[in-house]
Design a protein around this motif. Structure first.
Motif, PDB file in Angstrom:
ATOM      1  N   LEU A  65     -73.812 -14.527   9.569  1.00 52.21           N
ATOM      2  CA  LEU A  65     -75.104 -13.994  10.019  1.00 52.21           C
ATOM      3  C   LEU A  65     -74.917 -12.703  10.806  1.00 52.21           C
ATOM      4  O   LEU A  65     -75.701 -11.748  10.664  1.00 52.21           O
ATOM      5  CB  LEU A  65     -75.822 -15.045  10.879  1.00 52.21           C
ATOM      6  CG  LEU A  65     -76.394 -16.244  10.126  1.00 52.21           C
ATOM      7  CD1 LEU A  65     -76.784 -17.348  11.091  1.00 52.21           C
ATOM      8  CD2 LEU A  65     -77.605 -15.820   9.286  1.00 52.21           C
ATOM      9  N   GLU A  66     -73.883 -12.649  11.644  1.00 49.80           N
ATOM     10  CA  GLU A  66     -73.638 -11.434  12.415  1.00 49.80           C
ATOM     11  C   GLU A  66     -73.248 -10.271  11.515  1.00 49.80           C
ATOM     12  O   GLU A  66     -73.639  -9.126  11.782  1.00 49.80           O
ATOM     13  CB  GLU A  66     -72.539 -11.699  13.454  1.00 49.80           C
ATOM     14  CG  GLU A  66     -73.004 -12.550  14.630  1.00 49.80           C
ATOM     15  CD  GLU A  66     -71.933 -12.697  15.695  1.00 49.80           C
ATOM     16  OE1 GLU A  66     -70.737 -12.721  15.316  1.00 49.80           O
ATOM     17  OE2 GLU A  66     -72.277 -12.778  16.882  1.00 49.80           O
ATOM     18  N   ARG A  67     -72.481 -10.553  10.459  1.00 47.44           N
ATOM     19  CA  ARG A  67     -72.138  -9.457   9.530  1.00 47.44           C
ATOM     20  C   ARG A  67     -73.376  -8.908   8.847  1.00 47.44           C
ATOM     21  O   ARG A  67     -73.441  -7.728   8.516  1.00 47.44           O
ATOM     22  CB  ARG A  67     -71.140  -9.973   8.476  1.00 47.44           C
ATOM     23  CG  ARG A  67     -69.746 -10.223   9.007  1.00 47.44           C
ATOM     24  CD  ARG A  67     -68.734 -10.357   7.870  1.00 47.44           C
ATOM     25  NE  ARG A  67     -69.061 -11.467   6.972  1.00 47.44           N
ATOM     26  CZ  ARG A  67     -68.678 -12.705   7.163  1.00 47.44           C
ATOM     27  NH1 ARG A  67     -67.971 -13.022   8.237  1.00 47.44           N
ATOM     28  NH2 ARG A  67     -69.002 -13.649   6.294  1.00 47.44           N
ATOM     29  N   HIS A  68     -74.341  -9.781   8.634  1.00 47.84           N
ATOM     30  CA  HIS A  68     -75.548  -9.365   7.909  1.00 47.84           C
ATOM     31  C   HIS A  68     -76.626  -8.813   8.841  1.00 47.84           C
ATOM     32  O   HIS A  68     -77.346  -7.866   8.473  1.00 47.84           O
ATOM     33  CB  HIS A  68     -76.107 -10.556   7.126  1.00 47.84           C
ATOM     34  CG  HIS A  68     -77.155 -10.178   6.130  1.00 47.84           C
ATOM     35  ND1 HIS A  68     -76.866  -9.557   4.935  1.00 47.84           N
ATOM     36  CD2 HIS A  68     -78.509 -10.324   6.165  1.00 47.84           C
ATOM     37  CE1 HIS A  68     -77.997  -9.348   4.270  1.00 47.84           C
ATOM     38  NE2 HIS A  68     -78.998  -9.801   5.000  1.00 47.84           N
ATOM     39  N   LEU A  69     -76.740  -9.377  10.053  1.00 48.42           N
ATOM     40  CA  LEU A  69     -77.851  -9.028  10.940  1.00 48.42           C
ATOM     41  C   LEU A  69     -77.424  -8.259  12.186  1.00 48.42           C
ATOM     42  O   LEU A  69     -78.273  -7.737  12.898  1.00 48.42           O
ATOM     43  CB  LEU A  69     -78.578 -10.308  11.383  1.00 48.42           C
ATOM     44  CG  LEU A  69     -79.151 -11.172  10.253  1.00 48.42           C
ATOM     45  CD1 LEU A  69     -79.703 -12.464  10.821  1.00 48.42           C
ATOM     46  CD2 LEU A  69     -80.229 -10.415   9.492  1.00 48.42           C
ATOM     47  N   GLY A  70     -76.102  -8.220  12.461  1.00 48.66           N
ATOM     48  CA  GLY A  70     -75.635  -7.537  13.647  1.00 48.66           C
ATOM     49  C   GLY A  70     -74.952  -8.483  14.609  1.00 48.66           C
ATOM     50  O   GLY A  70     -75.231  -9.682  14.634  1.00 48.66           O
ATOM     51  N   THR A  71     -74.056  -7.961  15.432  1.00 51.90           N
ATOM     52  CA  THR A  71     -73.286  -8.787  16.349  1.00 51.90           C
ATOM     53  C   THR A  71     -74.117  -9.209  17.547  1.00 51.90           C
ATOM     54  O   THR A  71     -75.211  -8.701  17.779  1.00 51.90           O
ATOM     55  CB  THR A  71     -72.044  -8.018  16.819  1.00 51.90           C
ATOM     56  OG1 THR A  71     -72.479  -6.801  17.445  1.00 51.90           O
ATOM     57  CG2 THR A  71     -71.125  -7.683  15.658  1.00 51.90           C
ATOM     58  N   GLY A  72     -73.537 -10.134  18.318  1.00 54.92           N
ATOM     59  CA  GLY A  72     -74.219 -10.618  19.508  1.00 54.92           C
ATOM     60  C   GLY A  72     -75.298 -11.642  19.232  1.00 54.92           C
ATOM     61  O   GLY A  72     -76.140 -11.917  20.085  1.00 54.92           O
ATOM     62  N   LEU A  73     -75.289 -12.220  18.066  1.00 59.20           N
ATOM     63  CA  LEU A  73     -76.320 -13.182  17.676  1.00 59.20           C
ATOM     64  C   LEU A  73     -75.936 -14.573  18.161  1.00 59.20           C
ATOM     65  O   LEU A  73     -74.784 -14.989  18.080  1.00 59.20           O
ATOM     66  CB  LEU A  73     -76.452 -13.193  16.159  1.00 59.20           C
ATOM     67  CG  LEU A  73     -77.626 -13.959  15.551  1.00 59.20           C
ATOM     68  CD1 LEU A  73     -78.937 -13.256  15.884  1.00 59.20           C
ATOM     69  CD2 LEU A  73     -77.443 -14.066  14.053  1.00 59.20           C
ATOM     70  N   ARG A  74     -76.915 -15.307  18.689  1.00 58.04           N
ATOM     71  CA  ARG A  74     -76.688 -16.694  19.100  1.00 58.04           C
ATOM     72  C   ARG A  74     -77.246 -17.629  18.036  1.00 58.04           C
ATOM     73  O   ARG A  74     -78.365 -17.423  17.553  1.00 58.04           O
ATOM     74  CB  ARG A  74     -77.368 -16.974  20.444  1.00 58.04           C
ATOM     75  CG  ARG A  74     -76.824 -16.135  21.581  1.00 58.04           C
ATOM     76  CD  ARG A  74     -77.417 -16.570  22.902  1.00 58.04           C
ATOM     77  NE  ARG A  74     -76.947 -17.888  23.278  1.00 58.04           N
ATOM     78  CZ  ARG A  74     -77.267 -18.487  24.422  1.00 58.04           C
ATOM     79  NH1 ARG A  74     -78.076 -17.889  25.286  1.00 58.04           N
ATOM     80  NH2 ARG A  74     -76.795 -19.685  24.717  1.00 58.04           N
ATOM     81  N   LEU A  75     -76.447 -18.627  17.676  1.00 54.95           N
ATOM     82  CA  LEU A  75     -76.872 -19.609  16.672  1.00 54.95           C
ATOM     83  C   LEU A  75     -76.965 -20.972  17.344  1.00 54.95           C
ATOM     84  O   LEU A  75     -76.009 -21.437  17.964  1.00 54.95           O
ATOM     85  CB  LEU A  75     -75.879 -19.673  15.513  1.00 54.95           C
ATOM     86  CG  LEU A  75     -76.146 -20.745  14.452  1.00 54.95           C
ATOM     87  CD1 LEU A  75     -77.451 -20.479  13.721  1.00 54.95           C
ATOM     88  CD2 LEU A  75     -74.982 -20.832  13.469  1.00 54.95           C
ATOM     89  N   VAL A  76     -78.142 -21.590  17.234  1.00 53.41           N
ATOM     90  CA  VAL A  76     -78.360 -22.929  17.771  1.00 53.41           C
ATOM     91  C   VAL A  76     -78.751 -23.840  16.617  1.00 53.41           C
ATOM     92  O   VAL A  76     -79.665 -23.505  15.855  1.00 53.41           O
ATOM     93  CB  VAL A  76     -79.470 -22.931  18.842  1.00 53.41           C
ATOM     94  CG1 VAL A  76     -79.715 -24.347  19.354  1.00 53.41           C
ATOM     95  CG2 VAL A  76     -79.092 -22.000  19.998  1.00 53.41           C
ATOM     96  N   VAL A  77     -78.070 -24.965  16.483  1.00 47.04           N
ATOM     97  CA  VAL A  77     -78.392 -25.937  15.434  1.00 47.04           C
ATOM     98  C   VAL A  77     -78.740 -27.259  16.105  1.00 47.04           C
ATOM     99  O   VAL A  77     -77.925 -27.829  16.829  1.00 47.04           O
ATOM    100  CB  VAL A  77     -77.226 -26.138  14.453  1.00 47.04           C
ATOM    101  CG1 VAL A  77     -77.645 -27.086  13.331  1.00 47.04           C
ATOM    102  CG2 VAL A  77     -76.758 -24.818  13.889  1.00 47.04           C
TER     103      VAL A  77
END
Length: 519
Positions: free
Chosen positions: A452-464
């Motif tokens: 997701l970071e490669r596609h949308l940009g770094t620094g992304l938080r993922l919560v599942v």
């Protein structure tokens, strides 16, 4: 003349038998309680103790101290049975005596009372080799056996014995002997024989024996001769063509690093030493199995296992799905080795197949699963509450995004079974149904986050988060679409005039599972 170890160290009592405790316990109880059967059938692979057990029973039945689970080993009956000259013990090799005439002669003699012992004991080895007529001749005696006769049958292929014979025997299955027990027995024998040995050589011989103690003792004889009177690791390895753990560890490190050059270089080093590539794939599969245990069930490895530390280090560098894939490719490659142009080509192609099919996301580095204590922590344990700018963003956006991420293997399964709950510039929240919660184990969340970071940009938080359902997940959407298409196709078939005519004329019905929608 020196006696070979397999004969010299053949067990002479129940207590000396290795690895068959379940059978020994049942037979000892039966003998102590005088609950004797007229026919016993021992099954199992070669060298696990079938005929040895039969001879011990013959002593237990004929020892002059009486029927006992602990024959004295000193009376005339015991010593003559050990020496193979007891007149009331008849051993027949069915592979060489398959005809009905041999069986009829044996059964006629069985009618006469024993000459020296309490019972006449007939041991028939490889009994599955008897002809059908010979089995039929035996059947009559098994149905109405004389009181003084005991039959002990042994075979490696019980499925070839007629059920009419099987049903009249008390059957015991002897299992392959674990390597650890074989290794301990070899050490005991070497110490008793006063032969110098290196402890590291014994696991090599135990592994090569493949569960057969007799084969292990034969290999031990060879190892002593090969080593000039002692057993060393290098000598045993050279004799067996065994692959050292250092070679296997190097192969796995190269696979973990996706380094094809190092992988082939290691295979070349093995070829220079004339190591067996068949044995290499067998040992590699065994190592992969142990690594999978180290990852999933660490307690399955013994605390005193000398390889425990090395296994833990390797397990930390490989993902669980990689281990499963490599294991399948290794055992398949071993089966294909005989079809390859040569063993080197078959071995290296197996390694290259592991490299080519490893489940790695585009541009990502393969990582290992987190330790067990971390893997089973709640997925949201470290996630702080974030003001969510977009709640319930709808079904369409997430499936389209998943298609663009280029995911593979279990990471793709995690994304496909997750539903997008909220998304903004710095955070994506997903939910997954309880039924797919297992996808939260291992490194899959980190891999999805990296994609997701490669596609949308770094620094992304993922919560599942785990929920009762995830109806908006790509997998759920696809399932509903398949069901809709199937319903439409079924309706179209039911309404087709030609189909209706066939059903009416032949009193038929449409098999629902045979309907395949046309895309």
């Amino acid at each position: 003349m020196t006696q070979v170890l397999a004969r010299k160290w053949r067990p002479r009592t129940f207590a000396e038998l290795v690895g068959q405790e379940h059978v020994v316990r049942a037979l000892e109880n039966a003998l102590n309680q005088q609950r004797l059967h007229h026919a016993y059938l021992f099954t199992g692979t070669r060298g696990v103790g079938k005929t040895t057990l039969a001879r011990v029973i013959a002593k237990a039945l004929n020892c002059t101290t009486g029927v006992t689970a602990t024959p004295c080993g000193k009376c005339a009956a015991c010593t003559e049975i050990d020496a193979g000259r007891f007149i009331d013990l008849v051993e027949l090799d069915a592979a060489s005596n398959t005809q009905v005439d041999n069986m009829r002669e044996l059964l006629e003699n069985a009618l006469y009372a024993p000459t020296a012992g309490r019972y006449k004991v007939y041991i028939i080895d490889e009994v599955h080799m008897l002809s059908r007529n010979a089995f039929n001749a035996m059947l009559k005696t098994l149905e109405e056996p004389p009181a003084h006769v005991k039959f002990i049958l042994a075979t490696t292929e019980p499925q070839k014995i007629p059920v009419t014979v099987l049903s009249r025997c008390l059957q015991f299955n002897l299992k392959q002997i674990p390597q650890q027990q074989i290794r301990a027995r070899l050490q005991h024998i070497l110490e008793a024989e006063g032969v110098r040995f290196e402890a590291a050589a014994l696991p090599l011989i135990a592994r090569a024996a493949q569960g057969s103690l007799r084969d292990a003792l034969s290999l031990l004889d060879q190892a002593i001769a090969h080593g000039g009177g002692s057993v060393t690791e290098d000598s045993a390895r050279a004799m067996l063509g065994a692959v050292g753990q250092d070679h296997l560890h190097a192969l796995l490190r190269a696979l973990a690093a996706a380094d094809g050059t190092a992988l082939i270089a290691e295979a070349d080093r093995m070829a220079e030493r004339s190591l067996s590539f068949d044995a290499a794939l067998q040992d590699l599969a065994s190592l992969l199995h142990r690594l999978a245990l180290a990852q999933s069930v660490p307690d399955a490895l013994a605390e005193d296992d000398p390889d425990r530390a090395a296994l833990g280090e390797l397990a930390a560098g490989l993902a669980a799905e990689d281990l499963q894939l490599y294991y399948q490719i290794a055992i398949q490659g071993r089966g294909d080795l005989g079809l390859a142009p040569d063993e080197y080509a078959g071995f290296t192609m197996t390694l290259l197949r592991m490299l080519a099919f490893a489940p790695v996301e585009h541009g990502a580095t393969r990582t290992a699963p987190a330790p067990a204590a971390v893997r089973h922590a709640p997925a949201t344990a470290t996630a702080a509450p974030v003001p969510e700018s977009k709640k319930n963003p709808g079904d369409a956006a997430w499936p389209e995004l998943v298609e663009k991420l280029g995911l593979t293997a279990m990471t793709l399964e995690l994304a496909k079974h997750s539903e997008l709950v909220a998304r903004d510039a710095s955070r994506i929240e997903l939910r997954i149904a309880h039924s797919h919660q297992r996808l939260l184990d291992g490194p899959y969340q980190e891999r999805l986050k990296a994609a997701l970071e490669r596609h949308l940009g770094t620094g992304l938080r993922l919560v599942v988060r785990v929920a009762d359902h995830a109806a908006g997940s790509p997998a759920a959407i696809a399932t509903r679409e398949r069901e809709r298409q199937h319903s439409q196709a079924a309706a179209a078939i039911e309404e087709d005039p030609f189909v209706r005519e066939l059903l009416d004329n032949f009193d038929g019905r449409v098999v629902d599972s045979s309907i395949k929608p046309v895309q």
